[in-house]
Design a protein around this motif. Structure first.
Motif, PDB file in Angstrom:
ATOM      1  N   ARG A  94      51.279 -22.725 -20.712  1.00 33.64           N
ATOM      2  CA  ARG A  94      51.599 -22.828 -19.289  1.00 33.64           C
ATOM      3  C   ARG A  94      50.771 -21.802 -18.531  1.00 33.64           C
ATOM      4  O   ARG A  94      50.859 -20.605 -18.772  1.00 33.64           O
ATOM      5  CB  ARG A  94      53.100 -22.561 -19.069  1.00 33.64           C
ATOM      6  CG  ARG A  94      53.541 -22.684 -17.607  1.00 33.64           C
ATOM      7  CD  ARG A  94      55.029 -22.401 -17.456  1.00 33.64           C
ATOM      8  NE  ARG A  94      55.374 -21.013 -17.780  1.00 33.64           N
ATOM      9  CZ  ARG A  94      55.996 -20.611 -18.874  1.00 33.64           C
ATOM     10  NH1 ARG A  94      56.359 -21.490 -19.795  1.00 33.64           N
ATOM     11  NH2 ARG A  94      56.267 -19.330 -19.074  1.00 33.64           N
ATOM     12  N   LEU A  95      49.943 -22.265 -17.606  1.00 37.09           N
ATOM     13  CA  LEU A  95      49.119 -21.375 -16.798  1.00 37.09           C
ATOM     14  C   LEU A  95      49.584 -21.448 -15.354  1.00 37.09           C
ATOM     15  O   LEU A  95      49.534 -22.512 -14.746  1.00 37.09           O
ATOM     16  CB  LEU A  95      47.641 -21.763 -16.906  1.00 37.09           C
ATOM     17  CG  LEU A  95      47.021 -21.725 -18.308  1.00 37.09           C
ATOM     18  CD1 LEU A  95      45.532 -22.050 -18.237  1.00 37.09           C
ATOM     19  CD2 LEU A  95      47.250 -20.386 -18.983  1.00 37.09           C
ATOM     20  N   VAL A  96      50.051 -20.311 -14.835  1.00 33.81           N
ATOM     21  CA  VAL A  96      50.507 -20.262 -13.445  1.00 33.81           C
ATOM     22  C   VAL A  96      49.606 -19.392 -12.583  1.00 33.81           C
ATOM     23  O   VAL A  96      49.701 -19.415 -11.360  1.00 33.81           O
ATOM     24  CB  VAL A  96      51.966 -19.763 -13.361  1.00 33.81           C
ATOM     25  CG1 VAL A  96      52.895 -20.745 -14.038  1.00 33.81           C
ATOM     26  CG2 VAL A  96      52.119 -18.378 -13.963  1.00 33.81           C
ATOM     27  N   THR A  97      48.737 -18.608 -13.207  1.00 33.26           N
ATOM     28  CA  THR A  97      47.725 -17.835 -12.482  1.00 33.26           C
ATOM     29  C   THR A  97      46.419 -17.945 -13.257  1.00 33.26           C
ATOM     30  O   THR A  97      46.358 -18.526 -14.345  1.00 33.26           O
ATOM     31  CB  THR A  97      48.108 -16.341 -12.380  1.00 33.26           C
ATOM     32  OG1 THR A  97      47.976 -15.721 -13.682  1.00 33.26           O
ATOM     33  CG2 THR A  97      49.524 -16.151 -11.871  1.00 33.26           C
ATOM     34  N   GLU A  98      45.363 -17.352 -12.714  1.00 37.21           N
ATOM     35  CA  GLU A  98      44.156 -17.198 -13.504  1.00 37.21           C
ATOM     36  C   GLU A  98      44.442 -16.229 -14.641  1.00 37.21           C
ATOM     37  O   GLU A  98      45.440 -15.508 -14.627  1.00 37.21           O
ATOM     38  CB  GLU A  98      43.000 -16.694 -12.626  1.00 37.21           C
ATOM     39  CG  GLU A  98      43.133 -15.238 -12.185  1.00 37.21           C
ATOM     40  CD  GLU A  98      43.978 -15.057 -10.937  1.00 37.21           C
ATOM     41  OE1 GLU A  98      44.864 -15.904 -10.656  1.00 37.21           O
ATOM     42  OE2 GLU A  98      43.777 -14.042 -10.241  1.00 37.21           O
ATOM     43  N   ILE A  99      43.564 -16.197 -15.653  1.00 35.64           N
ATOM     44  CA  ILE A  99      43.730 -15.310 -16.805  1.00 35.64           C
ATOM     45  C   ILE A  99      42.624 -14.267 -16.776  1.00 35.64           C
ATOM     46  O   ILE A  99      41.453 -14.625 -16.827  1.00 35.64           O
ATOM     47  CB  ILE A  99      43.662 -16.101 -18.132  1.00 35.64           C
ATOM     48  CG1 ILE A  99      44.704 -17.223 -18.144  1.00 35.64           C
ATOM     49  CG2 ILE A  99      43.849 -15.179 -19.323  1.00 35.64           C
ATOM     50  CD1 ILE A  99      46.137 -16.745 -18.157  1.00 35.64           C
ATOM     51  N   PRO A 100      42.958 -12.974 -16.678  1.00 30.81           N
ATOM     52  CA  PRO A 100      44.298 -12.406 -16.495  1.00 30.81           C
ATOM     53  C   PRO A 100      44.766 -12.537 -15.050  1.00 30.81           C
ATOM     54  O   PRO A 100      43.956 -12.590 -14.121  1.00 30.81           O
ATOM     55  CB  PRO A 100      44.114 -10.942 -16.883  1.00 30.81           C
ATOM     56  CG  PRO A 100      42.682 -10.645 -16.562  1.00 30.81           C
ATOM     57  CD  PRO A 100      41.928 -11.923 -16.838  1.00 30.81           C
ATOM     58  N   GLY A 101      46.080 -12.550 -14.883  1.00 31.67           N
ATOM     59  CA  GLY A 101      46.669 -12.657 -13.563  1.00 31.67           C
ATOM     60  C   GLY A 101      46.791 -11.307 -12.871  1.00 31.67           C
ATOM     61  O   GLY A 101      46.449 -10.259 -13.431  1.00 31.67           O
ATOM     62  N   PRO A 102      47.303 -11.294 -11.629  1.00 34.11           N
ATOM     63  CA  PRO A 102      47.344 -10.053 -10.837  1.00 34.11           C
ATOM     64  C   PRO A 102      48.188  -8.946 -11.465  1.00 34.11           C
ATOM     65  O   PRO A 102      47.800  -7.774 -11.412  1.00 34.11           O
ATOM     66  CB  PRO A 102      47.924 -10.511  -9.488  1.00 34.11           C
ATOM     67  CG  PRO A 102      48.515 -11.856  -9.734  1.00 34.11           C
ATOM     68  CD  PRO A 102      47.761 -12.465 -10.860  1.00 34.11           C
ATOM     69  N   LYS A 103      49.326  -9.277 -12.054  1.00 30.95           N
ATOM     70  CA  LYS A 103      50.152  -8.230 -12.658  1.00 30.95           C
ATOM     71  C   LYS A 103      49.469  -7.630 -13.879  1.00 30.95           C
ATOM     72  O   LYS A 103      49.510  -6.409 -14.089  1.00 30.95           O
ATOM     73  CB  LYS A 103      51.526  -8.785 -13.018  1.00 30.95           C
ATOM     74  CG  LYS A 103      52.385  -9.123 -11.817  1.00 30.95           C
ATOM     75  CD  LYS A 103      53.761  -9.636 -12.225  1.00 30.95           C
ATOM     76  CE  LYS A 103      54.613  -9.962 -10.997  1.00 30.95           C
ATOM     77  NZ  LYS A 103      55.939 -10.530 -11.385  1.00 30.95           N
ATOM     78  N   SER A 104      48.840  -8.476 -14.666  1.00 25.08           N
ATOM     79  CA  SER A 104      48.099  -7.957 -15.820  1.00 25.08           C
ATOM     80  C   SER A 104      46.923  -7.106 -15.379  1.00 25.08           C
ATOM     81  O   SER A 104      46.626  -6.076 -15.994  1.00 25.08           O
ATOM     82  CB  SER A 104      47.606  -9.108 -16.706  1.00 25.08           C
ATOM     83  OG  SER A 104      48.648  -9.611 -17.521  1.00 25.08           O
TER      84      SER A 104
END
Length: 451
Positions: A16-26
């Motif tokens: 399941r991808l809900v943001t780009e990888i890595p996302g903003p929190k990461s």
């Protein structure tokens, strides 16, 4: 064939991808990492994990990635295997540490009994526990030197054995493991490995010629009577999942037996059902004098073991082996949970099934894409070696780009190899067939995009 869901209540086994990888929190957490942790501690994929289990890892942004790495073969039974969790939760409420060398506890003994029974060979054995694979390898060499009264240690091209002074010396690859970290430990010698894909006269000659060269080198340059131990991975891990040509390991073992040399099998990465046997040595009937295990032994808790012939290990003087944290009770309970899981969920057979699925798909990639030079491995420890089309010239750039594309699509894949041109795959043995096939399709698209 699918397996039960793991990883806490209701952790969906899906990509399941809900943001780009890595996302903003990461990315925010990675910035903190860069200001707090030395840059020498690298990161393959800077997504910060909040939950994991079965065949997925979930990051701080809510992305669920397919896991083809298992923490580098550590979480073979899953990141939150129920039997491991249950045992560790009970133990942490009882006590977390006493030091086995001060006041012992039963779980340490139970793990040693299990390893004595399960490792290859029906001879009398002893086991002691330490913290890491590198520490176990060092201790195995100590035992061999003590028992033989000799000093020399023979290792092989493409081998990886750890990052401490001795094991860094035993390791073949300079960058990043040895570069500017010398001087290295003395009395370590390196012999050729039977690497079928790259053997100059072809794979059909590889085992005989490599063994002959290794034995000739030992006799001429060292003297067999001066060699305490030969240390070898049954499948070279970091070196690129190189499976030595059939017959090579038996020839080296025969030479060791004839010359009083301790044969040490480094099964840190190959052990505990990973290769479709409980231990990779079993594939050719190899019975080592000492077998070193770690990684998959305790489901993610720090534990490693040295198991060997009783007369070798009992020869060490009292107090000569051990360590403050070695065989920590939490890790011992985790190990007992891992062994129960392997047996009850038939994960040896499961690893063989995973290997059949993966090798079939990977060999189809080799037929279609000229950059795939070799497909190899056993069980759930398989790899592809990337080359410049039409040659055997290593293609590290394509390897890195394929890994990057896999990461972007939610597949955690690892690279390896002396030349940096190998993609290695170590899925959890509890991954579902659906996730396995989806991961392979992501890989196929990534190769196609680069090829």
């Amino acid at each position: 064939m699918s397996t039960a869901t793991q990883g806490g209540p209701g952790l969906p086994q899906e990509r399941r991808l809900v943001t780009e990888i890595p996302g903003p929190k990461s990315r925010e957490l990675f910035a903190r990492k860069q200001s707090a942790v030395p840059s020498g501690v690298g990161t393959t994929l800077p997504v910060f994990v909040t939950q994991a289990g079965g065949g997925v890892v979930v990051d701080a942004d809510g992305n669920s990635l397919i896991d083809f790495g298992s923490g580098i073969a550590v979480t073979s039974v899953g990141n939150a295997a129920p039997r491991v969790v249950e045992r560790v939760q009970k133990q942490v409420a009882d006590f977390t540490h006493t030091c086995f060398m001060v006041t012992p506890y039963e779980s340490y003994v139970a793990v040693c009994e299990k390893l004595n029974a399960l490792t290859p060979g029906d001879h009398e054995k002893r086991t002691f526990l330490v913290n890491s694979g590198a520490e176990a390898v060092e201790n195995a060499v100590k035992v061999a030197r003590n028992a033989t009264g000799r000093q020399a240690v023979v290792v092989f091209d493409h081998g990886y054995h750890g990052r401490t002074l001795l094991t860094m010396t035993l390791t073949a690859k300079n960058m990043p493991y040895k570069h500017r970290f010398g001087p290295f430990a003395p009395e370590v010698y390196r012999a050729p490995l039977a690497y079928p894909f790259r053997w100059p006269t072809g794979p059909e000659n590889c085992a005989d010629e490599a063994a002959a060269q290794a034995i000739d080198m030992i006799n001429k340059q060292i003297g067999a009577e001066n060699v305490a131990a030969v240390v070898i991975e049954p499948i070279a891990g970091e070196g690129g999942f190189i499976e030595p040509a059939p017959g090579f390991l038996p020839k080296i073992l025969e030479f060791c037996k004839a010359n009083g040399i301790v044969f040490i099998a480094d099964e840190v990465q190959t052990g505990f059902a990973r290769t479709g046997d409980l231990f990779a040595c079993e594939h050719e009937g190899i019975v080592p004098d000492i077998i070193v295990t770690a990684k998959g032994i305790a489901g993610g808790l720090p534990l490693a073991a040295v198991t060997g012939r009783a007369e070798l290990l009992d020869a060490v003087h009292g107090g000569g082996l051990g360590g403050t944290y070695g065989g920590n009770p939490l890790a011992c309970e985790a190990a007992l949970g891992v062994l129960e899981t392997i047996e009850e969920e038939k994960l040896v057979e499961r690893a063989g099934h995973i290997g059949d699925v993966m090798l079939s798909r990977l060999n189809s990639f080799k037929e279609r894409f000229a950059i795939v030079g070799d497909v190899r491995g056993r069980g759930a420890m398989v790899a592809i070696e990337l080359v410049q089309p039409g040659t055997k010239e290593p293609n590290a750039a394509a390897t890195a780009e394929i890994a990057r594309r896999c990461h972007a699509e939610g597949l955690l894949a690892l690279t390896a190899g002396t030349y940096g041109n190998v993609l290695r795959f170590l899925p959890p043995l509890v991954i579902s067939d659906e996730l396995l096939e989806e991961g392979l399709s992501i890989l196929e698209n990534a190769i196609a995009g680069v090829a």
